[in-house]
Motif scaffolding. Structure first.
Motif, PDB file in Angstrom:
ATOM      1  N   LEU A 214       0.826  -1.204   0.000  1.00  0.00           N
ATOM      2  CA  LEU A 214       0.000   0.000   0.000  1.00  0.00           C
ATOM      3  C   LEU A 214       0.863   1.258   0.000  1.00  0.00           C
ATOM      4  CD1 LEU A 214      -2.813   1.361   0.277  1.00  0.00           C
ATOM      5  CD2 LEU A 214      -2.490   1.215   2.759  1.00  0.00           C
ATOM      6  N   SER A 215       1.831   1.326   0.909  1.00  0.00           N
ATOM      7  CA  SER A 215       2.656   2.533   1.003  1.00  0.00           C
ATOM      8  C   SER A 215       3.510   2.718  -0.243  1.00  0.00           C
ATOM      9  CB  SER A 215       3.529   2.481   2.259  1.00  0.00           C
ATOM     10  OG  SER A 215       4.370   1.341   2.254  1.00  0.00           O
ATOM     11  N   GLU A 216       4.033   1.630  -0.798  1.00  0.00           N
ATOM     12  CA  GLU A 216       4.823   1.747  -2.023  1.00  0.00           C
ATOM     13  C   GLU A 216       3.967   2.265  -3.174  1.00  0.00           C
ATOM     14  OE1 GLU A 216       6.594  -2.027  -2.744  1.00  0.00           O
ATOM     15  OE2 GLU A 216       8.220  -1.730  -1.294  1.00  0.00           O
ATOM     16  N   ASN A 217       2.739   1.788  -3.266  1.00  0.00           N
ATOM     17  CA  ASN A 217       1.839   2.242  -4.319  1.00  0.00           C
ATOM     18  C   ASN A 217       1.557   3.733  -4.176  1.00  0.00           C
ATOM     19  OD1 ASN A 217      -0.531   2.695  -5.990  1.00  0.00           O
ATOM     20  ND2 ASN A 217      -0.769   0.486  -6.058  1.00  0.00           N
ATOM     21  N   LEU A 218       1.288   4.168  -2.953  1.00  0.00           N
ATOM     22  CA  LEU A 218       1.009   5.582  -2.720  1.00  0.00           C
ATOM     23  C   LEU A 218       2.239   6.455  -2.979  1.00  0.00           C
ATOM     24  CD1 LEU A 218      -1.157   5.229   0.505  1.00  0.00           C
ATOM     25  CD2 LEU A 218      -1.970   6.006  -1.735  1.00  0.00           C
ATOM     26  N   ILE A 308      -6.754  -1.269  -1.580  1.00  0.00           N
ATOM     27  CA  ILE A 308      -6.875  -0.246  -2.608  1.00  0.00           C
ATOM     28  C   ILE A 308      -6.215   1.029  -2.089  1.00  0.00           C
ATOM     29  CG2 ILE A 308      -8.464   1.138  -3.987  1.00  0.00           C
ATOM     30  CD1 ILE A 308      -8.602  -1.807  -4.660  1.00  0.00           C
ATOM     31  N   PRO A 309      -5.210   1.567  -2.769  1.00  0.00           N
ATOM     32  CA  PRO A 309      -4.637   2.840  -2.334  1.00  0.00           C
ATOM     33  C   PRO A 309      -5.653   3.955  -2.564  1.00  0.00           C
ATOM     34  CG  PRO A 309      -3.687   2.162  -4.426  1.00  0.00           C
ATOM     35  CD  PRO A 309      -4.555   1.027  -3.976  1.00  0.00           C
ATOM     36  N   GLY A 310      -6.158   4.525  -1.486  1.00  0.00           N
ATOM     37  CA  GLY A 310      -7.242   5.486  -1.592  1.00  0.00           C
ATOM     38  C   GLY A 310      -6.761   6.917  -1.702  1.00  0.00           C
ATOM     39  N   SER A 311      -7.578   7.833  -1.194  1.00  0.00           N
ATOM     40  CA  SER A 311      -7.263   9.244  -1.311  1.00  0.00           C
ATOM     41  C   SER A 311      -7.901  10.000  -0.161  1.00  0.00           C
ATOM     42  CB  SER A 311      -7.803   9.794  -2.638  1.00  0.00           C
ATOM     43  OG  SER A 311      -7.658  11.200  -2.715  1.00  0.00           O
ATOM     44  N   VAL A 312      -7.265  11.092   0.247  1.00  0.00           N
ATOM     45  CA  VAL A 312      -7.829  11.938   1.297  1.00  0.00           C
ATOM     46  C   VAL A 312      -8.747  13.005   0.728  1.00  0.00           C
ATOM     47  CG1 VAL A 312      -5.875  11.579   2.852  1.00  0.00           C
ATOM     48  CG2 VAL A 312      -5.836  13.502   1.228  1.00  0.00           C
ATOM     49  N   SER A 328       3.758   7.906 -18.150  1.00  0.00           N
ATOM     50  CA  SER A 328       4.329   7.106 -17.074  1.00  0.00           C
ATOM     51  C   SER A 328       4.036   7.758 -15.731  1.00  0.00           C
ATOM     52  CB  SER A 328       5.836   6.970 -17.258  1.00  0.00           C
ATOM     53  OG  SER A 328       6.462   8.234 -17.082  1.00  0.00           O
ATOM     54  N   LEU A 329       4.174   6.975 -14.651  1.00  0.00           N
ATOM     55  CA  LEU A 329       3.968   7.526 -13.322  1.00  0.00           C
ATOM     56  C   LEU A 329       4.983   8.623 -13.019  1.00  0.00           C
ATOM     57  CD1 LEU A 329       3.160   4.394 -11.101  1.00  0.00           C
ATOM     58  CD2 LEU A 329       1.583   6.129 -11.977  1.00  0.00           C
ATOM     59  N   ALA A 472      -8.984  -5.761  -9.970  1.00  0.00           N
ATOM     60  CA  ALA A 472      -8.090  -4.944 -10.790  1.00  0.00           C
ATOM     61  C   ALA A 472      -6.766  -4.708 -10.083  1.00  0.00           C
ATOM     62  CB  ALA A 472      -8.768  -3.614 -11.107  1.00  0.00           C
ATOM     63  N   GLN A 473      -6.823  -4.450  -8.776  1.00  0.00           N
ATOM     64  CA  GLN A 473      -5.595  -4.211  -8.019  1.00  0.00           C
ATOM     65  C   GLN A 473      -4.691  -5.437  -8.029  1.00  0.00           C
ATOM     66  OE1 GLN A 473      -5.353  -1.050  -6.850  1.00  0.00           O
ATOM     67  NE2 GLN A 473      -3.202  -1.455  -6.435  1.00  0.00           N
ATOM     68  N   HIS A 474      -5.274  -6.612  -7.897  1.00  0.00           N
ATOM     69  CA  HIS A 474      -4.475  -7.842  -7.915  1.00  0.00           C
ATOM     70  C   HIS A 474      -3.880  -8.088  -9.304  1.00  0.00           C
ATOM     71  CE1 HIS A 474      -4.926  -9.719  -3.944  1.00  0.00           C
ATOM     72  NE2 HIS A 474      -6.090  -9.123  -3.893  1.00  0.00           N
TER      73      HIS A 474
END
Length: 486
Positions: A214-218, A308-312, A328-329, A472-474
């Motif tokens: 999760l943290s790596e994705n964010l 799921i990496p969410g949002s604030v 790209s990211l 989708a995340q998987h």
């Protein structure tokens, strides 16, 4: 209101006797011989079946005259996913209430009903049908449980706790606390608690929980100046909610205790309920990994703790998603950094380089296309999309909060230029906290499903409802892994 049947009661009592953590947050038990309600993981002696009454949430238990247990602390139980709601409308109201929308000046049921697009009378009716209590009773329980937690976990004065928990009157707080819990707020204290200007809490979660993923994705998508990580494995970011601003530090988790550490700066304490709601969405703390795994089967077997990496903030997430279109990211992060530097307000934090707030929708809504495109070095079409998106949010024609109706919001997003099904569903997945989004047309998803066209990928994904966001995340996770050796 959905109630438990006699057969349910037998199953729930068995879960209570086993202290089954899978049921934590799914029900509460009121014990008639003590007048106390507990979580299913409470370590007290298991009550006899005839002395048990089962409830779906704390407001229902307190409305029936039960007091929260001081040992298992029901206010610490993990939350639930949006998909679990008996009524989307009632759930939307509950989420807004939990985030403190009935607190403070100008708040109230008429305003809440208007934001939901219904009348106050209709709101009262659907809410009681879904939860068995009125919206006001539900809000009072949320405030009391937050105050109870702050009394136990901080050394703050009672006056400050009443304010941060959403009580406008100290006298009202004392009276309600005594009538519900049978003792004064001062007697609820468990010890010295934490002091200082910041607040440190441990947020409940359900295991398994993959914080690393999760943290790596964010952090892969981190906005320069707004988000970063530290050597302790925490996610650091700035945050603005209304007129309040400051920073939060999230993580790492204590997997043995089933909690995630959170630190909140002093500037955000006046909107604490909204901060807690935002953090729960960011880290997907409402996820039920068991339910997801049962539906996804082998797809989720290798990473059952994936979140799921969410949002604030919905606008922030929508802007991020538009910037990520067809680049790209790393390129998207470069654009995001320019946007934050050009239009984000400065903010003080303890960390060098973490010094910007994400721009508000109003800051972009009034821009012309050439100004935004030139300062951020964006294609004009993409700049036009961001300005239109900002205008929709600023004028309240579009709601990107977690209580928004997913189907209606997805449809409305696709009416905007430059936003198609993929973008709309990614926004629904991460901003609306919707577990059943499917980013149609995603080339990686199509490839992972056998190089099939979008329509066929969508058809195959039907088997994963109502957890297609997790599917989708998987699939994205599997696509990022190095090829396996034969």
């Amino acid at each position: 209101m959905q109630s438990f049947s006699t057969a349910d009661a037998a199953v729930l009592h068995a879960a209570l006797a086993a202290r089954d953590a899978r049921f934590d947050g799914r029900f509460l038990v009121g014990v008639t011989s003590t007048g106390i309600y507990c979580r299913p993981v409470c370590t007290v002696r298991t009550p006899r079946p005839e002395n048990c009454r089962f409830f779906r949430h704390a407001a229902q238990a307190e409305s029936a005259g039960f007091r929260p247990c001081l040992r298992c602390r029901p206010e610490l139980a993990p939350g639930s996913a949006s998909i679990d709601a008996p009524s989307r409308l009632a759930q939307a109201a509950a989420r807004r209430i939990e985030a403190g929308e009935l607190d403070g000046e100008g708040a109230g049921l008429p305003a809440l009903a208007a934001r939901l697009g219904i009348g106050e009378r209709h709101l009262r009716r659907v809410f009681r049908e879904a939860f068995g209590v009125s919206p006001i009773d539900y809000a009072q329980t949320q405030r009391l449980l937050l105050a109870k937690r702050l009394l136990a976990d901080t050394a703050w004065p009672v006056t400050d706790i009443a304010m941060h928990a959403g009580f406008g009157s100290l006298r009202r707080f004392h009276a309600l606390f005594r009538s519900r819990y049978g003792l004064s707020p001062g007697r609820m204290r468990r010890g010295a608690g934490s002091g200082g200007d910041t607040l440190r809490l441990a947020l409940a979660l359900r295991l398994p929980f993959d914080w690393t993923a999760l943290s790596e994705n964010l952090l892969q998508r981190a906005w320069p100046g707004i988000e970063t990580g530290d050597a302790d494995g925490r996610l650091l970011r700035t945050l603005r909610i209304g007129t309040a601003q400051g920073w939060i530090a999230l993580g790492p988790p204590d997997l043995q205790a089933g909690t995630l550490a959170l630190e909140v700066s002093a500037g955000l304490l006046p909107v604490l309920p909204r901060v807690l709601d935002a953090v729960r969405r960011l880290a997907d703390l409402g996820c039920d990994p068991q339910a997801v795994a049962e539906r996804l089967g082998p797809l989720a077997a290798e990473a059952p703790g994936l979140r799921i990496p969410g949002s604030v903030d919905g606008f922030e997430l929508a802007v991020r998603t538009v910037l990520e279109q067809q680049v790209s990211l790393e390129a998207a992060r470069l654009l995001a950094g320019r946007l934050a530097a050009a239009f984000g307000d400065p903010v003080d934090t303890p960390w060098p380089g973490l010094d910007r707030l994400f721009p508000q929708a109003e800051a972009l809504a009034g821009l012309d296309v050439d100004t935004l495109a030139g300062r951020v070095r964006l294609p004009r079409r993409r700049a036009a999309t961001l300005i239109r998106l900002a205008d929709e949010l600023a004028s309240a024609r579009l709601d990107l909060g977690p209580s928004a109706d997913p189907d209606a919001t997805i449809a409305r997003l696709q009416e905007l230029p430059g936003i198609g099904p993929w973008t709309a569903h990614c926004i629904a997945m991460r901003a609306l906290d919707w577990p059943d989004a499917w980013p149609e047309g995603d080339r990686v998803l199509g490839r992972m499903l056998g190089d099939v066209p979008a329509a066929e990928a969508r058809r195959r994904a039907e088997a994963w409802r109502p957890w297609r966001s997790y599917a989708a995340q998987h699939l994205w996770r599997q696509a990022s892994l190095p090829p396996r050796r034969p």
